[in-house]
Design a protein around this motif. Structure first.
Motif, PDB file in Angstrom:
ATOM      1  N   THR A  32       1.041  -1.433  -0.291  1.00  0.00           N
ATOM      2  CA  THR A  32      -0.077  -0.035  -0.098  1.00  0.00           C
ATOM      3  C   THR A  32       0.589   1.306  -0.040  1.00  0.00           C
ATOM      4  O   THR A  32       1.671   1.979   1.065  1.00  0.00           O
ATOM      5  CB  THR A  32      -1.199   0.234   1.245  1.00  0.00           C
ATOM      6  N   GLU A  34       0.825   5.280  -0.117  1.00  0.00           N
ATOM      7  CA  GLU A  34       0.072   6.775  -0.257  1.00  0.00           C
ATOM      8  C   GLU A  34       0.180   7.590  -1.189  1.00  0.00           C
ATOM      9  O   GLU A  34       1.258   7.518  -1.786  1.00  0.00           O
ATOM     10  CB  GLU A  34       0.328   7.244   1.419  1.00  0.00           C
ATOM     11  N   PRO A  35      -0.843   8.395  -1.889  1.00  0.00           N
ATOM     12  CA  PRO A  35      -0.671   8.959  -2.818  1.00  0.00           C
ATOM     13  C   PRO A  35       0.604   9.544  -2.464  1.00  0.00           C
ATOM     14  O   PRO A  35      -0.045  10.975  -1.297  1.00  0.00           O
ATOM     15  CB  PRO A  35      -1.242   9.822  -3.331  1.00  0.00           C
ATOM     16  N   THR A  39       5.656  18.146  -2.663  1.00  0.00           N
ATOM     17  CA  THR A  39       5.850  18.783  -1.705  1.00  0.00           C
ATOM     18  C   THR A  39       4.327  19.133  -1.619  1.00  0.00           C
ATOM     19  O   THR A  39       3.603  19.737  -0.743  1.00  0.00           O
ATOM     20  CB  THR A  39       5.924  20.559  -2.401  1.00  0.00           C
ATOM     21  N   LEU A  40       3.149  18.663  -2.731  1.00  0.00           N
ATOM     22  CA  LEU A  40       1.533  19.237  -1.731  1.00  0.00           C
ATOM     23  C   LEU A  40       0.868  17.550  -2.145  1.00  0.00           C
ATOM     24  O   LEU A  40       1.835  16.846  -2.760  1.00  0.00           O
ATOM     25  CB  LEU A  40       0.956  19.847  -2.651  1.00  0.00           C
ATOM     26  N   TYR A  41      -0.253  17.133  -1.673  1.00  0.00           N
ATOM     27  CA  TYR A  41      -0.727  16.323  -1.541  1.00  0.00           C
ATOM     28  C   TYR A  41      -2.337  16.338  -1.704  1.00  0.00           C
ATOM     29  O   TYR A  41      -2.467  16.987  -1.956  1.00  0.00           O
ATOM     30  CB  TYR A  41      -0.877  15.229   0.540  1.00  0.00           C
ATOM     31  N   ASN A  42      -2.488  15.229  -2.535  1.00  0.00           N
ATOM     32  CA  ASN A  42      -4.024  15.738  -2.773  1.00  0.00           C
ATOM     33  C   ASN A  42      -5.152  14.775  -1.973  1.00  0.00           C
ATOM     34  O   ASN A  42      -4.052  14.273  -0.734  1.00  0.00           O
ATOM     35  CB  ASN A  42      -4.217  14.428  -4.486  1.00  0.00           C
ATOM     36  N   TYR A  43      -6.115  15.177  -2.488  1.00  0.00           N
ATOM     37  CA  TYR A  43      -6.978  14.397  -1.395  1.00  0.00           C
ATOM     38  C   TYR A  43      -7.280  12.835  -1.440  1.00  0.00           C
ATOM     39  O   TYR A  43      -6.776  12.625  -0.432  1.00  0.00           O
ATOM     40  CB  TYR A  43      -8.356  15.640  -1.631  1.00  0.00           C
ATOM     41  N   GLY A  44      -7.080  12.828  -2.787  1.00  0.00           N
ATOM     42  CA  GLY A  44      -6.768  11.266  -2.949  1.00  0.00           C
ATOM     43  C   GLY A  44      -6.445  10.965  -4.550  1.00  0.00           C
ATOM     44  O   GLY A  44      -6.639  12.092  -5.176  1.00  0.00           O
ATOM     45  N   ASP A  45      -6.298   9.720  -4.997  1.00  0.00           N
ATOM     46  CA  ASP A  45      -5.917   9.511  -6.130  1.00  0.00           C
ATOM     47  C   ASP A  45      -6.954   8.554  -6.571  1.00  0.00           C
ATOM     48  O   ASP A  45      -7.098   7.339  -5.696  1.00  0.00           O
ATOM     49  CB  ASP A  45      -4.450   8.924  -6.241  1.00  0.00           C
ATOM     50  N   ARG A  46      -7.386   8.611  -8.131  1.00  0.00           N
ATOM     51  CA  ARG A  46      -8.224   7.899  -8.200  1.00  0.00           C
ATOM     52  C   ARG A  46      -8.249   5.934  -8.801  1.00  0.00           C
ATOM     53  O   ARG A  46      -6.861   6.273  -9.180  1.00  0.00           O
ATOM     54  CB  ARG A  46      -9.636   8.362  -9.426  1.00  0.00           C
TER      55      ARG A  46
END
Lengths: 46, 641
Positions: A32, A34-35, A39-46
């Motif tokens: 597993t 994590e996306p 420097t920045l993180y997405n809310y999530g990846d599809r």
């Protein structure tokens, strides 16, 4: 009553063993991640 | 000798206590098994799940512009945090999801069996009935829907999900109760949805609305005075249901209607259900998975063997549901089946091109359609159907038509039934022990608490600006990065300004940006013009910040460009590896008037009043609410009040 309890214990033990095997397989087969952005993180990846 | 099917009246007081406590024990057992380390000291942070120490009620109520998505869940947390440590509140909230949900589903089983009376169903104290209840309870809280929403951090949605069986039971009772008593029971059952807020209430309306409309109103009940009471007509039940929903929705409904905020139709594409098994979107949703975020899928869930076994389990559970419907015709059966079908169709809507276009059009037409964008949410009624169906299957296994006695055949069935009860855990081991230790508690670093204390100690007004200009962070306080909504957005006891745009990565490497709803944050972005790659502005000007009403600037992530060392007029109050607190001199700050919206407070007071009234009326609470009649069909006594 004792026979019924014994049947319950056997059923639960079988389920526990199967869960252990399934957990091992799941751990082995899945990595597993994590996306992560640089420097920045997405809310999530599809 | 106990019989596996237990049609007799044996059991006595011990059996009654077992029947009463077993559902809660199942829920708690599942909760401890699933959460494991997450129940320890510290805060579990993941995606939308952000708990902070000493959450301020004022901060929650002042919130941000746009739809009040954190109302009232965060308000309840803030109130509880005034008497309990924040991490304890979080543990209780997470455990409540499993305990309330598991107990609710488990208790629906004997309620439905009672419809045919003791001769047609199991005595709840018997082994068969207990195993059926346990199977339903465990399956309801141990499935891909719960796992994925938990890994997405949506604890408030899950709280509403946990309340669904209770609301279904209460909605079915509307058909056989005086209107006021039925209404009070409904409001009590809606407490978890009330706490959960917007999405929880929508989900509840979808699940229990058809039950309220379709419940069998032909039954009569006897009051304590011997008076016969017939259940209300369908429009009375519909009115009571709508009124109860409105009563518990006021805290977020009133501000939403007056907010004037828009919802970005791009969310229809970003949050549509996706395939997370080899069976495509339809199969994934049937298996209760299909959440939009690939980072919220439990370990090993999508593997072909595990998914295939899970598929078999789903089909068995659906077969059990059909068998139950044909055999017992539970009062909520037709309505719940309709809800599951409608929910499944809604979930599929965003998975097709025309469906997504329709959703986007609806959301653009009226922001109230916004909740439909997260399609997978609506498989929740199907989860309840499958859980009850598995309970029915276990009931069948333990010998619904078998002869009495504890012969070898019956013992075999009991053993297999126990295995079937635990099968949801076997086919979804990724939820075990903090979802494979992906839910682990962490302590906030000292500089975060120091920044919180420094802002609290400052008596000058003004907002907190949160940088980098991006909503999500990846703190590695547990040893590995965890994506979470920036905790700094909730840490301080004043209005925070942060970028509420949602960026969702797509399989091709691109991204979809769902525009935020906070108009003030939008103004800040136009002034700061942050670099989209780093989320940081080129410079910070005290005058410009003060004109935006900003008193403090928080940099809540490690950044290379420590531009504040060159900024004139900004004082460094706290400085650490991933937390810097800067202060704008007060002569620059032109703060907005910080008011707590009266509509939220008024709505909240009315809702709390309605809940207290509903509990006082019966002298009970959700915990002690009983689903089933005590002496068979048609014999339940309604206490006239």
């Amino acid at each position: 009553m004792i026979k019924v309890i014994a049947a319950c214990v056997i059923g639960a033990a079988l389920a526990g063993g199967a869960t252990f095997v399934a957990t091992s397989l799941a751990t082995d087969s899945t990595a597993t991640a994590e996306p992560v952005n640089e420097t920045l993180y997405n809310y999530g990846d599809r | 000798m106990a019989s596996a099917h237990g049609d007799g009246a044996g059991g006595g007081a011990a059996g009654r206590w077992t029947a009463r406590l077993l559902p809660w024990a199942v829920g708690l057992f599942a909760g401890v098994l699933a959460l494991g380390p997450a129940l320890g000291p510290g805060y579990v942070l993941r995606y939308d799940m952000v708990f902070v120490p000493d959450l301020s009620l004022g901060t929650v109520l002042r919130g941000a512009d746009g739809f009040p998505r954190a109302i009232p869940s965060d308000a309840v947390v803030a109130v509880l945090s005034s008497v309990l440590p924040g991490d304890v509140v979080q543990s209780l909230a997470l455990l409540a999801v499993f305990a309330v949900g598991g107990a609710g589903a488990a208790r629906l089983v004997p309620r439905a069996w009672y419809r045919r009376g003791p001769a047609g169903g199991p005595h709840t104290g018997a082994v068969g009935g207990q195993l059926a209840s346990a199977a339903a309870g465990l399956a309801y809280v141990w499935n891909p829907f719960v796992a994925e929403r938990l890994l997405l951090g949506q604890w408030a949605v899950l709280l509403g999900y946990a309340g669904l069986p209770w609301v279904v039971g209460a909605a079915a009772r509307l058909a056989a109760a005086r209107p006021v008593a039925g209404f009070a029971g409904l409001v009590r059952a809606l407490v978890p949805a009330a706490v959960g807020g917007f999405s929880s209430v929508v989900l509840t309306a979808l699940t229990a609305g058809p039950v309220a409309l379709g419940a069998d109103g032909a039954r009569e009940v006897r009051t304590g005075a011997g008076e016969a009471v017939r259940g209300g007509r369908w429009w009375v039940r519909a009115g009571l249901f709508a009124l109860a929903l409105a009563a518990v929705s006021l805290p977020w409904l009133l501000p939403s209607l007056s907010s004037g905020a828009d919802t970005d139709p791009a969310g229809a594409e970003a949050f549509a259900a996706r395939s997370d098994t080899p069976f495509g979107v339809v199969g994934s949703l049937l298996l209760l998975g299909g959440v939009w975020n690939s980072g919220a899928v439990p370990a090993g869930y999508g593997e072909p063997v595990a998914a295939s076994v899970r598929l078999v389990l789903c089909l068995v559970a659906l077969s059990g549901w059909v068998w139950w419907l044909c055999r017992n015709r539970p009062g909520f059966g037709t309505g719940l089946s309709a809800a599951a079908l409608m929910g499944f169709a809604l979930a599929l809507l965003g998975a097709t091109g025309p469906g997504r276009e329709l959703l986007a059009w609806l959301i653009a037409l009226w922001p109230g359609f916004g909740p439909l964008r997260d399609g997978q949410l609506y498989v929740a009624p199907l989860a309840l159907v499958q859980a009850l169906g598995l309970g029915a299957f276990v009931r069948w296994l333990t010998g619904g038509r078998a002869p009495r006695g504890a012969g070898t055949g019956v013992l075999w069935r009991v053993g297999v039934a126990v295995f079937a009860v635990l099968l949801p855990v076997v086919v979804l081991p990724g939820l075990l022990w903090g979802a494979g230790e992906r839910l682990v508690p962490v302590r906030y670093p000292g500089e975060w608490r120091a920044a919180q204390a420094a802002v609290a100690a400052d008596d000058r007004p003004g907002a907190v600006l949160v940088l980098p200009w991006n909503a999500y962070r990846g703190p590695d306080w547990s040893g590995r990065p965890v994506v979470v909504l920036d905790p700094a957005t909730k840490l301080f006891d004043r209005r925070t300004l942060w970028n509420d745009d949602l960026v969702v990565g797509t399989p091709g490497g691109g991204s979809v940006v769902v525009a935020g709803e906070d108009a003030r944050a939008d103004r800040v972005a136009r002034v700061l013009e942050p670099d989209p790659r780093t989320g940081m502005p080129e410079r910070l000007d005290a005058g410009a910040l003060g004109a935006l009403g900003v008193r403090h600037v928080v940099v809540s992530a490690p950044v290379d460009n420590q531009f504040w060392s060159e900024s004139e007029g900004l004082a460094v109050v706290v400085e650490g590896p991933d937390m810097v607190l800067l202060r704008v001199p007060e002569q620059h700050v032109r703060p907005d008037k910080a008011v707590i919206p009266g509509l939220e407070v008024t709505g909240g007071l009315v809702t709390v009043g309605a809940i207290i009234w509903s509990m006082a009326r019966s002298g009970s609470s959700l915990v002690f609410q009983r689903f089933g009649p005590s002496a068979g069909p048609g014999a339940r006594k309604e206490i006239p009040k």
